[in-house]
Design a protein around this motif. Sequence first.
Motif, PDB file in Angstrom:
ATOM      1  N   VAL A 279      43.509  44.777  43.584  1.00  0.00           N
ATOM      2  CA  VAL A 279      43.864  45.400  42.236  1.00  0.00           C
ATOM      3  C   VAL A 279      44.109  44.599  41.118  1.00  0.00           C
ATOM      4  N   GLY A 280      45.589  43.330  42.066  1.00  0.00           N
ATOM      5  CA  GLY A 280      45.503  42.244  40.294  1.00  0.00           C
ATOM      6  C   GLY A 280      44.850  41.468  40.153  1.00  0.00           C
ATOM      7  N   SER A 281      43.750  41.342  40.946  1.00  0.00           N
ATOM      8  CA  SER A 281      43.105  40.188  40.791  1.00  0.00           C
ATOM      9  C   SER A 281      41.837  41.122  39.517  1.00  0.00           C
ATOM     10  N   TYR A 282      41.916  42.119  39.700  1.00  0.00           N
ATOM     11  CA  TYR A 282      40.687  42.737  38.813  1.00  0.00           C
ATOM     12  C   TYR A 282      41.303  42.799  37.335  1.00  0.00           C
ATOM     13  N   GLN A 283      42.692  43.267  37.757  1.00  0.00           N
ATOM     14  CA  GLN A 283      43.585  42.863  36.347  1.00  0.00           C
ATOM     15  C   GLN A 283      43.430  41.667  35.409  1.00  0.00           C
ATOM     16  N   ALA A 284      43.743  40.641  36.687  1.00  0.00           N
ATOM     17  CA  ALA A 284      43.537  39.941  35.932  1.00  0.00           C
ATOM     18  C   ALA A 284      42.388  39.081  35.237  1.00  0.00           C
ATOM     19  N   PHE A 285      41.123  39.725  36.135  1.00  0.00           N
ATOM     20  CA  PHE A 285      39.728  39.321  34.708  1.00  0.00           C
ATOM     21  C   PHE A 285      40.223  40.735  33.236  1.00  0.00           C
ATOM     22  N   GLY A 286      40.457  41.192  33.466  1.00  0.00           N
ATOM     23  CA  GLY A 286      40.625  41.888  32.559  1.00  0.00           C
ATOM     24  C   GLY A 286      40.135  43.286  32.078  1.00  0.00           C
ATOM     25  N   ALA A 287      39.255  44.318  33.458  1.00  0.00           N
ATOM     26  CA  ALA A 287      39.793  45.372  33.761  1.00  0.00           C
ATOM     27  C   ALA A 287      40.292  46.243  33.883  1.00  0.00           C
ATOM     28  N   THR A 288      39.943  47.225  34.552  1.00  0.00           N
ATOM     29  CA  THR A 288      41.101  48.525  34.956  1.00  0.00           C
ATOM     30  C   THR A 288      40.602  48.951  35.916  1.00  0.00           C
ATOM     31  N   PRO A 289      41.356  48.179  37.356  1.00  0.00           N
ATOM     32  CA  PRO A 289      41.044  48.681  38.511  1.00  0.00           C
ATOM     33  C   PRO A 289      41.166  50.098  39.045  1.00  0.00           C
TER      34      PRO A 289
ATOM     35  N   ASN B  81      36.981  44.271  29.963  1.00  0.00           N
ATOM     36  CA  ASN B  81      38.022  44.744  28.851  1.00  0.00           C
ATOM     37  C   ASN B  81      37.713  46.109  28.795  1.00  0.00           C
ATOM     38  N   GLU B  82      38.810  47.260  29.501  1.00  0.00           N
ATOM     39  CA  GLU B  82      38.177  48.704  29.284  1.00  0.00           C
ATOM     40  C   GLU B  82      37.493  49.351  30.685  1.00  0.00           C
ATOM     41  N   VAL B  83      36.859  48.003  30.615  1.00  0.00           N
ATOM     42  CA  VAL B  83      35.720  48.395  31.941  1.00  0.00           C
ATOM     43  C   VAL B  83      36.840  49.695  33.427  1.00  0.00           C
ATOM     44  N   LYS B  84      36.000  50.542  34.333  1.00  0.00           N
ATOM     45  CA  LYS B  84      37.188  51.556  35.105  1.00  0.00           C
ATOM     46  C   LYS B  84      36.100  50.480  36.265  1.00  0.00           C
ATOM     47  N   PHE B  85      37.072  50.271  36.694  1.00  0.00           N
ATOM     48  CA  PHE B  85      36.122  48.981  37.671  1.00  0.00           C
ATOM     49  C   PHE B  85      36.476  49.788  39.829  1.00  0.00           C
ATOM     50  N   ARG B  86      35.711  49.866  39.943  1.00  0.00           N
ATOM     51  CA  ARG B  86      35.846  50.225  41.654  1.00  0.00           C
ATOM     52  C   ARG B  86      36.594  48.904  42.952  1.00  0.00           C
ATOM     53  N   VAL B  87      37.475  49.572  43.291  1.00  0.00           N
ATOM     54  CA  VAL B  87      37.905  48.476  43.395  1.00  0.00           C
ATOM     55  C   VAL B  87      38.586  48.873  45.116  1.00  0.00           C
ATOM     56  N   MET B  88      38.388  48.305  46.309  1.00  0.00           N
ATOM     57  CA  MET B  88      38.553  49.373  47.158  1.00  0.00           C
ATOM     58  C   MET B  88      40.487  49.541  47.509  1.00  0.00           C
ATOM     59  N   THR B  89      41.289  49.798  48.165  1.00  0.00           N
ATOM     60  CA  THR B  89      42.306  50.501  48.372  1.00  0.00           C
ATOM     61  C   THR B  89      43.084  49.042  48.503  1.00  0.00           C
ATOM     62  N   ASN B  90      43.511  48.078  47.549  1.00  0.00           N
ATOM     63  CA  ASN B  90      44.092  46.647  48.088  1.00  0.00           C
ATOM     64  C   ASN B  90      45.294  46.122  46.673  1.00  0.00           C
ATOM     65  N   PRO B  91      46.489  46.245  46.921  1.00  0.00           N
ATOM     66  CA  PRO B  91      47.111  46.159  45.893  1.00  0.00           C
ATOM     67  C   PRO B  91      46.499  44.745  45.114  1.00  0.00           C
ATOM     68  N   LEU B  92      46.256  43.446  45.781  1.00  0.00           N
ATOM     69  CA  LEU B  92      45.604  41.721  45.749  1.00  0.00           C
ATOM     70  C   LEU B  92      44.673  42.247  44.737  1.00  0.00           C
TER      71      LEU B  92
ATOM     72  N   LEU C 116      29.948  56.358  39.801  1.00  0.00           N
ATOM     73  CA  LEU C 116      28.872  55.475  38.520  1.00  0.00           C
ATOM     74  C   LEU C 116      27.831  56.150  38.268  1.00  0.00           C
ATOM     75  N   GLN C 117      27.597  57.244  38.814  1.00  0.00           N
ATOM     76  CA  GLN C 117      26.529  58.648  38.252  1.00  0.00           C
ATOM     77  C   GLN C 117      27.133  59.000  36.946  1.00  0.00           C
ATOM     78  N   THR C 118      28.236  59.326  37.080  1.00  0.00           N
ATOM     79  CA  THR C 118      28.747  60.655  36.136  1.00  0.00           C
ATOM     80  C   THR C 118      29.417  59.541  35.268  1.00  0.00           C
ATOM     81  N   GLY C 119      29.551  57.947  34.955  1.00  0.00           N
ATOM     82  CA  GLY C 119      30.328  57.444  34.504  1.00  0.00           C
ATOM     83  C   GLY C 119      32.090  57.652  34.459  1.00  0.00           C
ATOM     84  N   ILE C 120      32.579  57.848  35.111  1.00  0.00           N
ATOM     85  CA  ILE C 120      33.755  57.739  35.715  1.00  0.00           C
ATOM     86  C   ILE C 120      34.457  56.452  35.999  1.00  0.00           C
ATOM     87  N   ILE C 121      33.583  55.650  36.250  1.00  0.00           N
ATOM     88  CA  ILE C 121      33.593  54.457  36.504  1.00  0.00           C
ATOM     89  C   ILE C 121      32.325  53.297  36.189  1.00  0.00           C
TER      90      ILE C 121
END
Length: 339
Positions: free
Chosen positions: A175-185, A162-173, A197-202
């Motif tokens: 994005v949808g998968s990690y939204q369903a997992f509860g993250a912020t893709p 929840n509210e974890v900014k999670f890096r994903v590839m530029t792929n709509p599905l 990751l080092q600076t906490g952006i994700i």
Amino acid sequence: MTYKTITAASLAALILGAGGAMADTWRYAFEEAMEEVQGKFAQKFKEEVEANSDHEIQLFPFGTLGESADIMEQAQSGILQFVDQSPGFTGALIPEAQVFFVPYLLPEDQDTLVEFFRTSKAINELFPPLYAEQGLELLTMFPEGEVMMTTTNEVTSPEDLNEVKFRVMTNPLLVGSYQAFGATPTPLPWGEVYGALQTGIIQGQENPAFFIESTKMYEVTDYITRAGHNNFTTAVMANKEFFDGLSDEDKEVVQNAIDAAFDYIVDYQDGLTETSLEKIMEAKPSMTITTLTEEQRAPFKATAEEVEAEYLEIGGDQAQEILDQMKADLEAAAGGSEG
């Protein structure tokens, strides 16, 4: 007319007349380093082509020709003859290929997985025309390893994302998968991930263990979670105009080299995941690696139906046909790998 001009004119005439029969230099770019899985596949392909023809293969690992979007454009325009790219990056071009990001669709069992990639009608018959529409000849797809989450906080349930900014590839599905997992893709080009990751952006990203180890993602995260939700898939393609222009003999050389590289990369990956995780723990003993239990996986698995429905909405005209065929192929592979 000088000797040099005659030679140049003669060479031009020879090239035009001989087509694919002449010895050529073919350029092949991929999304990983030379010593990572795509690089190993490419080196085997190069070795086979050069051993069985007069052609030379030039290899371009990640970063030498830009990001993933750059090498795809170069392959489509004919600057590159071959490209290795995950469906994660071709999702916008070929929406049907996003099927590989439906969680828990691909099996964890390695024998079943390999049998599926070898024999799948979806891969071998349904996908090639879709790639051809984008100027690409699909030569093969292969698995690269179990996808794992690496995060700065422990993950044992969707609530932990929840509210974890999670890096994903530029792929709509995806994005949808990690939204369903509860993250912020958060879609990001690969070159920006370590710094983000080092600076906490994700606070998280996913990849197979070998890639987490070789790119030192463990340096900027503290937890690796094995949720068993996917296996990283990649596709090797040729520029279609180039491939169609090859002689039958050269087409056979290419296909034989692809088949040899596929067999090689399957063997190469045997034990690679565990070895990579051991190297990570040696480099950073404080790292926590968690394999989720079936009970812990259950709420993640419960999202698969929702993501599958989204795939059918955004996955293009043949989404239903491809999903149904893949399920049939997976069932057949499970039976085949047991025999």
